[in-house]
Design a protein around this motif. Structure first.
Motif, PDB file in Angstrom:
ATOM      1  N   LEU A 210       0.797  -1.136  -0.125  1.00 37.50           N
ATOM      2  CA  LEU A 210      -0.072   0.013   0.080  1.00 37.50           C
ATOM      3  C   LEU A 210       0.874   1.254  -0.038  1.00 37.50           C
ATOM      4  O   LEU A 210       0.338   2.372   0.059  1.00 37.50           O
ATOM      5  CB  LEU A 210      -1.005   0.053   1.136  1.00 37.50           C
ATOM      6  N   ASP A 211       2.277   0.829  -0.185  1.00 38.78           N
ATOM      7  CA  ASP A 211       3.207   2.182  -0.303  1.00 38.78           C
ATOM      8  C   ASP A 211       3.341   2.892   1.015  1.00 38.78           C
ATOM      9  O   ASP A 211       3.595   4.074   1.092  1.00 38.78           O
ATOM     10  CB  ASP A 211       2.701   3.232  -1.216  1.00 38.78           C
ATOM     11  N   ASP A 212       2.921   2.164   2.106  1.00 43.58           N
ATOM     12  CA  ASP A 212       2.958   3.151   3.563  1.00 43.58           C
ATOM     13  C   ASP A 212       4.393   2.491   3.934  1.00 43.58           C
ATOM     14  O   ASP A 212       4.325   1.767   5.044  1.00 43.58           O
ATOM     15  CB  ASP A 212       1.842   2.669   4.373  1.00 43.58           C
ATOM     16  N   TYR A 213       5.489   3.061   3.595  1.00 44.23           N
ATOM     17  CA  TYR A 213       6.777   2.381   3.978  1.00 44.23           C
ATOM     18  C   TYR A 213       7.032   2.497   5.466  1.00 44.23           C
ATOM     19  O   TYR A 213       7.595   1.902   6.132  1.00 44.23           O
ATOM     20  CB  TYR A 213       7.705   3.178   3.036  1.00 44.23           C
ATOM     21  N   ASP A 214       6.669   3.851   6.158  1.00 39.67           N
ATOM     22  CA  ASP A 214       7.068   3.875   7.431  1.00 39.67           C
ATOM     23  C   ASP A 214       6.434   3.029   8.264  1.00 39.67           C
ATOM     24  O   ASP A 214       7.095   2.356   9.505  1.00 39.67           O
ATOM     25  CB  ASP A 214       6.695   5.409   7.855  1.00 39.67           C
ATOM     26  N   SER A 215       5.113   2.795   8.014  1.00 40.57           N
ATOM     27  CA  SER A 215       4.469   2.057   8.688  1.00 40.57           C
ATOM     28  C   SER A 215       4.761   0.306   8.564  1.00 40.57           C
ATOM     29  O   SER A 215       4.896  -0.326   9.685  1.00 40.57           O
ATOM     30  CB  SER A 215       2.967   1.947   8.549  1.00 40.57           C
ATOM     31  N   ALA A 216       5.145  -0.094   7.624  1.00 42.15           N
ATOM     32  CA  ALA A 216       5.677  -1.306   7.027  1.00 42.15           C
ATOM     33  C   ALA A 216       7.095  -1.590   7.906  1.00 42.15           C
ATOM     34  O   ALA A 216       7.291  -2.696   8.544  1.00 42.15           O
ATOM     35  CB  ALA A 216       5.930  -1.418   5.464  1.00 42.15           C
ATOM     36  N   ILE A 217       8.068  -0.668   7.917  1.00 37.31           N
ATOM     37  CA  ILE A 217       9.212  -0.892   8.878  1.00 37.31           C
ATOM     38  C   ILE A 217       9.004  -0.975  10.127  1.00 37.31           C
ATOM     39  O   ILE A 217       9.560  -1.732  10.823  1.00 37.31           O
ATOM     40  CB  ILE A 217      10.260   0.622   8.408  1.00 37.31           C
ATOM     41  N   THR A 218       7.931  -0.258  10.820  1.00 39.19           N
ATOM     42  CA  THR A 218       7.657  -0.444  12.088  1.00 39.19           C
ATOM     43  C   THR A 218       7.100  -1.818  12.534  1.00 39.19           C
ATOM     44  O   THR A 218       7.590  -2.451  13.320  1.00 39.19           O
ATOM     45  CB  THR A 218       6.411   0.604  12.443  1.00 39.19           C
ATOM     46  N   ALA A 219       6.270  -2.455  11.385  1.00 38.22           N
ATOM     47  CA  ALA A 219       5.935  -3.557  11.512  1.00 38.22           C
ATOM     48  C   ALA A 219       6.877  -4.742  11.504  1.00 38.22           C
ATOM     49  O   ALA A 219       7.084  -5.476  12.162  1.00 38.22           O
ATOM     50  CB  ALA A 219       4.916  -3.984  10.460  1.00 38.22           C
ATOM     51  N   TYR A 220       7.780  -4.561  10.568  1.00 32.54           N
ATOM     52  CA  TYR A 220       8.921  -5.623  10.460  1.00 32.54           C
ATOM     53  C   TYR A 220       9.764  -5.321  11.824  1.00 32.54           C
ATOM     54  O   TYR A 220      10.404  -6.249  12.286  1.00 32.54           O
ATOM     55  CB  TYR A 220       9.699  -4.950   9.390  1.00 32.54           C
ATOM     56  N   LYS A 222       8.983  -4.466  14.742  1.00 31.17           N
ATOM     57  CA  LYS A 222       8.108  -5.332  15.875  1.00 31.17           C
ATOM     58  C   LYS A 222       8.649  -6.945  15.701  1.00 31.17           C
ATOM     59  O   LYS A 222       8.711  -7.534  16.732  1.00 31.17           O
ATOM     60  CB  LYS A 222       6.960  -4.787  15.819  1.00 31.17           C
ATOM     61  N   ALA A 223       8.513  -7.243  14.412  1.00 28.86           N
ATOM     62  CA  ALA A 223       8.599  -8.989  14.073  1.00 28.86           C
ATOM     63  C   ALA A 223      10.038  -9.163  14.419  1.00 28.86           C
ATOM     64  O   ALA A 223      10.203 -10.283  15.100  1.00 28.86           O
ATOM     65  CB  ALA A 223       8.254  -9.287  12.699  1.00 28.86           C
ATOM     66  N   LEU A 224      10.877  -8.337  14.322  1.00 31.71           N
ATOM     67  CA  LEU A 224      12.147  -8.634  14.588  1.00 31.71           C
ATOM     68  C   LEU A 224      12.522  -8.706  16.140  1.00 31.71           C
ATOM     69  O   LEU A 224      13.502  -9.166  16.487  1.00 31.71           O
ATOM     70  CB  LEU A 224      13.120  -7.559  13.876  1.00 31.71           C
ATOM     71  N   ASP A 225      11.956  -7.780  16.846  1.00 33.12           N
ATOM     72  CA  ASP A 225      12.103  -8.021  18.199  1.00 33.12           C
ATOM     73  C   ASP A 225      11.570  -9.015  18.846  1.00 33.12           C
ATOM     74  O   ASP A 225      12.252  -9.620  19.669  1.00 33.12           O
ATOM     75  CB  ASP A 225      11.169  -6.803  18.823  1.00 33.12           C
ATOM     76  N   ILE A 226      10.678  -9.814  18.226  1.00 26.94           N
ATOM     77  CA  ILE A 226      10.280 -11.187  18.664  1.00 26.94           C
ATOM     78  C   ILE A 226      11.212 -12.326  18.164  1.00 26.94           C
ATOM     79  O   ILE A 226      11.696 -13.050  18.899  1.00 26.94           O
ATOM     80  CB  ILE A 226       8.824 -11.417  17.785  1.00 26.94           C
ATOM     81  N   ASN A 227      11.764 -12.157  16.862  1.00 29.93           N
ATOM     82  CA  ASN A 227      12.648 -12.973  16.282  1.00 29.93           C
ATOM     83  C   ASN A 227      13.707 -12.574  15.520  1.00 29.93           C
ATOM     84  O   ASN A 227      13.464 -12.161  14.358  1.00 29.93           O
ATOM     85  CB  ASN A 227      11.944 -14.126  15.573  1.00 29.93           C
ATOM     86  N   PRO A 228      14.938 -12.021  16.306  1.00 31.64           N
ATOM     87  CA  PRO A 228      15.917 -11.375  15.351  1.00 31.64           C
ATOM     88  C   PRO A 228      16.714 -12.240  14.493  1.00 31.64           C
ATOM     89  O   PRO A 228      17.647 -11.802  13.758  1.00 31.64           O
ATOM     90  CB  PRO A 228      16.754 -10.782  16.698  1.00 31.64           C
ATOM     91  N   LEU A 229      16.420 -13.393  14.532  1.00 29.21           N
ATOM     92  CA  LEU A 229      17.232 -14.403  13.504  1.00 29.21           C
ATOM     93  C   LEU A 229      16.424 -14.681  12.218  1.00 29.21           C
ATOM     94  O   LEU A 229      17.041 -15.633  11.710  1.00 29.21           O
ATOM     95  CB  LEU A 229      17.464 -15.842  14.442  1.00 29.21           C
ATOM     96  N   ASN A 230      15.486 -14.093  12.028  1.00 27.12           N
ATOM     97  CA  ASN A 230      14.644 -14.251  10.695  1.00 27.12           C
ATOM     98  C   ASN A 230      15.463 -13.363   9.699  1.00 27.12           C
ATOM     99  O   ASN A 230      15.237 -12.177   9.419  1.00 27.12           O
ATOM    100  CB  ASN A 230      13.213 -14.052  10.774  1.00 27.12           C
ATOM    101  N   SER A 231      16.321 -14.191   8.901  1.00 32.78           N
ATOM    102  CA  SER A 231      16.937 -13.402   7.818  1.00 32.78           C
ATOM    103  C   SER A 231      16.056 -12.744   6.589  1.00 32.78           C
ATOM    104  O   SER A 231      16.475 -11.721   6.227  1.00 32.78           O
ATOM    105  CB  SER A 231      17.588 -14.356   7.000  1.00 32.78           C
ATOM    106  N   LYS A 232      14.882 -13.315   6.466  1.00 30.22           N
ATOM    107  CA  LYS A 232      13.970 -12.979   5.373  1.00 30.22           C
ATOM    108  C   LYS A 232      13.426 -11.786   5.863  1.00 30.22           C
ATOM    109  O   LYS A 232      13.064 -10.620   5.175  1.00 30.22           O
ATOM    110  CB  LYS A 232      12.908 -13.827   5.214  1.00 30.22           C
ATOM    111  N   THR A 233      12.734 -11.315   6.996  1.00 32.30           N
ATOM    112  CA  THR A 233      12.517 -10.026   7.591  1.00 32.30           C
ATOM    113  C   THR A 233      13.445  -9.125   7.489  1.00 32.30           C
ATOM    114  O   THR A 233      12.977  -8.021   7.358  1.00 32.30           O
ATOM    115  CB  THR A 233      11.965 -10.313   9.301  1.00 32.30           C
TER     116      THR A 233
END
Length: 374
Positions: A210-220, A222-233
């Motif tokens: 949806l081209d909302d890059y700032d919000s996408a970065i925030t979501a990713y 938060k996902a990396l806070d849960i699992n910092p070993l996910n190379s794809k994220t």
């Protein structure tokens, strides 16, 4: 451990001990123990032996030793060709390395196995939506959208809440009807409201579309806070940061992804595209060549960049490496570029030799004939 010490020839306990080492991230101990298990003469239960081979592969994968991981999965396939699990793990390994054709081959073979054995070792991932999830992505990345949609449909029949399949369906829709895809993504954004890793990654994917890059970065993030070993994220976050004109942080995220999965050769090449200057691109070529010393593409890229900055002597050496590691269809261009370097150094004799080698590959190339004449 007590049981194994008291009876080192008990194959079942060796298997269990190796598995526990793996679960506790003691990968070298797990590998040593599981190899002992598969080599025992008393180990005659082939599905358990095959399972040990898969566990060995997982340990090597965690240790970033992907060649050994691949080798042990192939041994597992060979030992139990009637079992889905090794095919799925090998297909998944190839997907992570972006070798989509090989991934498709092994996952389709897994799909062709219709009967689940009665073994206690059966794993859920071999019989749920996982195969179709990965196949849908494989086919998507090679441009076969019809087969991708077929697998998305099958995945959603197994699990209607499969967020990965739901998001991918929207990406395919975006290729055919951008306006409809916008409505679709806005509708499914509501489904991505969970606080677990899967929901946050899916949310990031939707917001990116949806081209909302700032919000996408925030979501990713938060996902990396849960699992910092996910190379794809890390890769997804890095690319969105680059699209959002934050290349410095984007490149840092891409490097973290490569630290976790250094065998992703496509990402090494993507990283170079974001660097923005030739010196940095040469540095990233050197990093990639530590992992892929026989990649003619990496040698040629480094040679071209060295030529562009006027380092002709080192460029000539890299063109030699490019042409030495393996024959390829653009080799005549490498010889021509090498000749250009010799000309810049006024070494016309070696320039003619390089042009002659180019003409051996493509004798009718008028431009090369003219260059030699000049």
């Amino acid at each position: 451990k007590r049981e194994v010490n008291e009876n080192p020839l008990d194959d079942r306990n060796l298997h269990y001990l190796g598995r526990e080492y793996m679960y506790n991230a003691l990968y070298n101990e797990a590998i040593d123990t599981l190899i002992k298990h598969v080599k025992l003469d008393s180990c005659t239960y082939t599905e358990e032996k095959s399972c040990s081979m898969r566990y060995i592969s997982r340990c090597y994968k965690e240790l970033k030793r992907f060649d050994e991981a691949e080798m042990w999965l192939k041994k597992s396939v060979e030992l139990t060709p009637q079992v889905r699990e090794p095919y799925v793990e090998l297909g998944s390994l190839y997907y992570e390395q972006k070798d989509y054709i090989k991934s498709i081959d092994y996952l389709e073979k897994a799909n062709n196995i219709k009967e689940k054995t009665l073994s206690y070792i059966n794993e859920q991932y071999a019989w749920d939506e996982t195969i179709n999830d990965i196949l849908s992505l494989d086919y998507f990345y090679i441009g076969n959208l019809t087969k991708s949609l077929e697998n998305i449909k099958k995945a959603l029949e197994i699990n209607p809440n499969d967020l990965e399949a739901i998001v991918l369906k929207g990406k395919i829709l975006k290729n055919t009807d951008k306006e409809k895809s916008k409505d679709y993504f806005e509708d499914i954004l509501v489904k991505c409201n969970g606080s677990n890793e899967e929901s946050l990654i899916a949310k990031g994917d939707v917001l990116y579309e949806l081209d909302d890059y700032d919000s996408a970065i925030t979501a990713y993030t938060k996902a990396l806070d849960i699992n910092p070993l996910n190379s794809k994220t890390w890769e997804k976050k890095g690319k969105v940061l680059c699209y959002n004109d934050n290349k410095e942080d984007g490149i840092k995220s891409l490097r973290k992804s490569l630290l976790l999965n250094p065998y992703d050769i496509k990402l090494w090449r993507d990283l170079r595209a974001y660097c923005g200057d030739l010196e940095s691109e040469i540095h990233e070529c050197d990093n990639a060549l530590l992992i892929f010393p026989k990649s003619e593409y990496e040698w040629r890229c480094k040679a071209d960049n060295l030529k562009s900055i006027g380092d002709y002597e080192n460029a000539i050496k890299c063109y030699d490496m490019d042409m030495e590691v393996e024959y390829h269809s653009t080799m005549d261009n490498s010889y021509i570029s090498q000749a250009d370097c010799f000309i810049e150094l006024e070494d016309y004799e070696n320039a003619i030799k390089s042009l002659d080698k180019a003409l051996n590959i493509w004798p009718e190339n008028f431009t090369t004939i003219k260059s030699k004449g000049d």
